[in-house]
Design a protein around this motif. Structure first.
Motif, short mmCIF file in Angstrom:
data_model
loop_
_atom_site.label_atom_id
_atom_site.label_comp_id
_atom_site.label_asym_id
_atom_site.label_seq_id
_atom_site.Cartn_x
_atom_site.Cartn_y
_atom_site.Cartn_z
N GLY A 25 1.06 -1.80 -0.14
CA GLY A 25 0.19 -0.24 -0.26
C GLY A 25 0.84 0.69 -0.02
N GLY A 26 2.19 1.26 -0.18
CA GLY A 26 2.87 2.29 -0.13
C GLY A 26 2.90 3.61 -1.07
N THR A 27 1.75 2.83 -2.55
CA THR A 27 1.56 4.75 -2.78
C THR A 27 0.86 5.15 -2.52
OG1 THR A 27 2.08 3.12 -5.41
CG2 THR A 27 0.60 4.89 -5.71
N LEU A 28 -0.40 4.16 -1.87
CA LEU A 28 -1.06 5.49 -1.05
C LEU A 28 -0.46 6.47 -0.57
CD1 LEU A 28 -3.75 2.51 -0.42
CD2 LEU A 28 -3.42 4.22 -2.25
N THR A 112 -8.28 2.63 -1.82
CA THR A 112 -7.82 2.31 -0.35
C THR A 112 -8.79 1.42 0.09
OG1 THR A 112 -7.20 4.19 -0.08
CG2 THR A 112 -7.68 3.29 1.85
N LEU A 113 -9.91 0.79 -0.48
CA LEU A 113 -11.30 -0.33 -0.43
C LEU A 113 -10.85 -1.27 -0.65
CD1 LEU A 113 -14.43 1.54 -1.48
CD2 LEU A 113 -13.49 1.45 0.54
N GLY A 155 -2.24 1.77 -10.70
CA GLY A 155 -1.20 1.05 -10.51
C GLY A 155 -1.43 0.67 -9.19
N ALA A 156 -1.50 1.59 -8.12
CA ALA A 156 -2.34 1.16 -6.88
C ALA A 156 -3.01 -0.02 -6.80
CB ALA A 156 -2.65 2.67 -5.90
N GLY A 157 -2.53 -1.15 -6.09
CA GLY A 157 -3.42 -2.39 -5.56
C GLY A 157 -3.19 -3.73 -6.48
N GLY A 241 -4.73 6.54 3.10
CA GLY A 241 -5.28 6.23 1.45
C GLY A 241 -7.35 7.55 1.51
N LEU A 242 -7.39 7.49 2.73
CA LEU A 242 -8.97 7.41 3.17
C LEU A 242 -8.77 9.37 2.92
CD1 LEU A 242 -11.18 5.41 5.13
CD2 LEU A 242 -11.68 5.45 3.29
#
Length: 277
Positions: A25-28, A112-113, A155-157, A241-242
């Protein structure tokens, strides 16, 4: 860029890479940090992809032993990842800066979800996975291509999505799955980074500074992985993320004016808002 901005971006990359090494989750973390420095979202996304690629290379090297005996999977993983990464990068460039700025808050929210549902999804796959096949099927190749298109675009996730695809193909050895996931992510990010670099939408001083932070953070994260609570890190990533979703959703959307500064450089400025007539 100002030295202060480069320093903050380096710290964000180190933190994001460490989070990737511990829980993912680092991209967040890194992407919103670049945007917060005043970089337009499309350029921030391209720069983030380039800067975090060295960390992905280290991850693949770390899982090289887990890929022993997985040659058919590695070979069939490569083509859809490469082609999909190119298509995703091309689609991002075709989207345009201002349109992407309107889309990106919802991409961050979706990632994020997905990150929040990671544990439930993987537990379900472990209980419902079919029998493992001798090698990748056509369905697997098509599914990986779809994941790669998304990966090249944002890319995230993608790591979670690739683990889900591998689980649906019957794989259950988590180290082998992580090794294949890292290889797929390396291929996707590598070709997407080439597309972005050739298109001149990468802020190179920022990308190089973040690459240094990424390597350092990845090493530190690997050393801390056994001593830090993954659950606590995941909760922190969800909160970040939120918060990033709300930040990107509510930030003023002023038109971006980007122009080429040589064959592989870009300069972006926000257009001045016209005053009253």
């Amino acid at each position: 860029m100002p030295v202060e901005s480069l320093a903050l971006a380096t710290l964000a990359a180190a933190l994001g890479s460490a989070i990737n090494a511990i829980a993912g989750g680092g991209t967040l973390v890194t992407f919103p940090a670049i945007v917060a420095l005043g970089v337009p979202p499309l350029v921030a996304n391209a720069t983030n992809t380039v800067s975090l690629w060295p960390g992905a290379l280290g991850s693949v090297w770390g899982y090289r032993e887990a890929l022993t005996g997985s040659r058919p999977w590695v070979i069939r993983f490569t083509l859809p990842s490469v082609v999909g990464g190119v298509v995703g990068g091309w689609l991002l460039l075709r989207t345009g800066e201002d349109r992407f700025a309107r889309i990106v808050p919802y991409l961050v929210l979706a990632a994020t979800l997905l990150f929040m549902a990671r544990g439930v999804l993987l537990r379900w796959l472990r209980g419902h996975a079919p029998a493992a096949t001798d090698g990748p099927t056509t369905v697997f190749v098509l599914a990986q291509f779809a994941v790669a298109v998304y990966g090249g675009y944002f890319g995230a996730g993608i790591g979670i999505l690739m683990l889900a695809v591998l689980g649906l193909m019957g794989l259950s050895h988590i180290h082998q799955m992580n090794g294949l996931k890292n290889w797929g992510g390396l291929c996707i990010n590598f070709v997407a980074a080439i597309v972005f670099a050739l298109s001149g939408v990468v802020l190179w001083p920022l990308a190089l500074a973040m690459a240094v932070g990424s390597v350092a953070g990845g090493y530190a994260g690997a050393r801390m992985a056994q001593r830090v609570s993954q659950a606590a890190v995941r909760r922190a990533v969800v909160v970040i993320g939120l918060a990033a979703f709300l930040f990107l959703l509510t930030r003023p959307l002023e038109p971006a004016v980007c122009r080429r500064r040589g064959p592989t450089a870009v300069e972006c400025r926000r257009a001045a808002t016209p005053g009253p007539a």
